[in-house]
Design a protein around this motif. Structure first.
Motif, PDB file in Angstrom:
ATOM      1  N   ILE A 290      -7.887 -30.346   0.091  1.00  7.38           N
ATOM      2  CA  ILE A 290      -9.300 -29.955  -0.013  1.00  7.38           C
ATOM      3  C   ILE A 290     -10.209 -30.758   0.923  1.00  7.38           C
ATOM      4  O   ILE A 290     -11.429 -30.675   0.833  1.00  7.38           O
ATOM      5  N   THR A 330     -15.785 -26.534   1.253  1.00  6.39           N
ATOM      6  CA  THR A 330     -14.876 -27.381   0.478  1.00  6.39           C
ATOM      7  C   THR A 330     -15.681 -28.068  -0.643  1.00  6.39           C
ATOM      8  O   THR A 330     -16.918 -28.051  -0.620  1.00  6.39           O
ATOM      9  N   THR A 338     -10.567 -24.517   0.655  1.00  4.18           N
ATOM     10  CA  THR A 338      -9.564 -25.538   0.956  1.00  4.18           C
ATOM     11  C   THR A 338      -9.570 -25.832   2.457  1.00  4.18           C
ATOM     12  O   THR A 338     -10.171 -25.079   3.244  1.00  4.18           O
TER      13      THR A 338
END
Ligand code: IPM
Ligand code: MG
Length: 352
Positions: A290, A330, A338
């Motif tokens: 992430i 993110t 991601t």
């Protein structure tokens, strides 16, 4: 067609994740540009290998690195190696050996990203950080360890050559921006030697740039000005440590530490320059997929610009902006995207 030879040093923590993403975007950018190619060689210089081998950079490593056109760097720092050892063993060893004295850190609110400031849209700054001396000169010592009389010194070193060249670099940069405004960041009220010289040389250099509007701000006051009057700033030039601190603030005010890019430039081009995200290893999110790759993409854009591929750099910036504008964020930006999904979106924008 020209092939650039690029070195990649993914390093520690989320470094490998964001560098992999950055290289993917770079390859797509080159392929869709058609005017240049990239040949990439990766170096496994990181803290894990330091613990195995006893060094970050092997014998002859810098000589080898020197032959590349540019370096893409991820992050260095591990919970198992003292921070000063990892920093001086890798990042600063390269920055200092290759005389990358100009550290350039743009900050701007990308489309679709929200700032903690109401006036976040007004942020459009470049922080020019002196990157070779000052508080990071590595001058100091320890004596009488463990005794009550123990002493530690950490001496900031300012040289006329070092100060003049960074001010000149900042004036050149400021003179190419629409607002042509350069703020000298200083602390010459409390520090009366090196910092007073820092100011004096700034105003000497200023005489060569009559078209650039200048002002001077103490570093503590600069923080409040960044928060309260972001539109009153354009380019700032600051010492190694002052700019380190201001650039984290600039990154956070423009949405996230996951966005800020850096160029460590050797302006004479005697040595390769190095490009890296501002954020560090980020152990808390390492391996989770992430990490925000935007800081690395933006650093890649700065690398392309430095290599003379201005058109590709611009296309990449547009692709980044298209992606942030579409809400592909993110978790550091409050979203659920991601590293992979942001990378895919930027690659799509480049191909589309
Ligand atoms: C940066 C970083 C480094 C620095 C750390 C990792 C030592 O914060 O590039 O801003 O202070 O130079
Ligand atoms: Mg920093």
């Amino acid at each position: 067609m020209h092939d650039y030879r690029l070195a990649a040093i993914p390093g520690d923590g989320i470094g490998p994740e964001v560098v992999e993403a950055g290289l993917e975007v770079l390859r797509v950018c080159a392929a869709t540009d058609g005017g240049f190619g990239v040949a990439i060689q990766a170096f496994d210089w990181n803290s894990e290998n330091y613990l195995l081998r006893g060094h970050y950079i092997p014998d002859g490593g810098l000589e080898q690195l020197r032959t590349f056109d540019a370096i893409l760097f991820g992050a260095v720092g591990s919970q198992r190696v003292p921070d000063d050892v990892s920093l001086w063993g890798l990042r600063l060893a390269i920055v200092q050996a290759f005389d990358q004295y100009a550290n350039v850190r743009p900050a701007r609110l990308l489309p679709g990203v929200s700032s903690p400031l109401d006036k976040g849209d007004d942020i459009d700054w470049v922080i020019v950080r002196e990157n070779s001396e000052g508080e990071y000169a590595g001058h100091g010592g320890r004596a009488h360890r463990g005794l009550p009389i123990e002493v530690g010194t950490e001496t900031a070193v300012f040289t006329r050559v070092g100060v003049e060249r960074i001010h000149r670099f900042a004036f050149e940069l400021a003179s190419q921006r629409p607002r042509r405004h350069l703020t000298l960041v200083t602390k010459s009220n409390a520090q009366r030697f090196g910092m007073v010289m820092w100011d004096e040389i700034f105003f000497e250099v200023a005489r060569d740039y009559p078209a650039v509007k200048v002002d001077r701000e103490l570093v503590d006051a600069a923080t409040t000005r960044m928060v309260l009057k972001p539109d009153s700033l354009d380019v700032m030039v600051a010492t190694n440590l002052h700019a380190d601190i201001l650039s984290d603030l600039a990154s956070a005010l423009s949405g996230s530490l996951g966005i800020g890019p850096t160029a460590n430039l050797n302006p004479s081009r005697q040595f390769p320059s190095m490009f890296e995200p501002i954020h560090g290893s980020a152990f808390d999110i390492t391996g989770k997929g992430i990490a925000n790759p935007i800081a690395t993409f933006w650093s890649v854009a700065m690398m392309l610009e430095h290599l003379g591929e201005a058109r590709a750099a611009q296309r990449l910036m547009h692709a980044i902006e298209e992606t942030t504008a579409a809400g592909e964020h993110t978790p550091d930006l409050g979203g659920q995207a991601t590293t992979r999904s942001v990378t895919a979106a930027v690659c799509r924008a480049l191909t589309g």
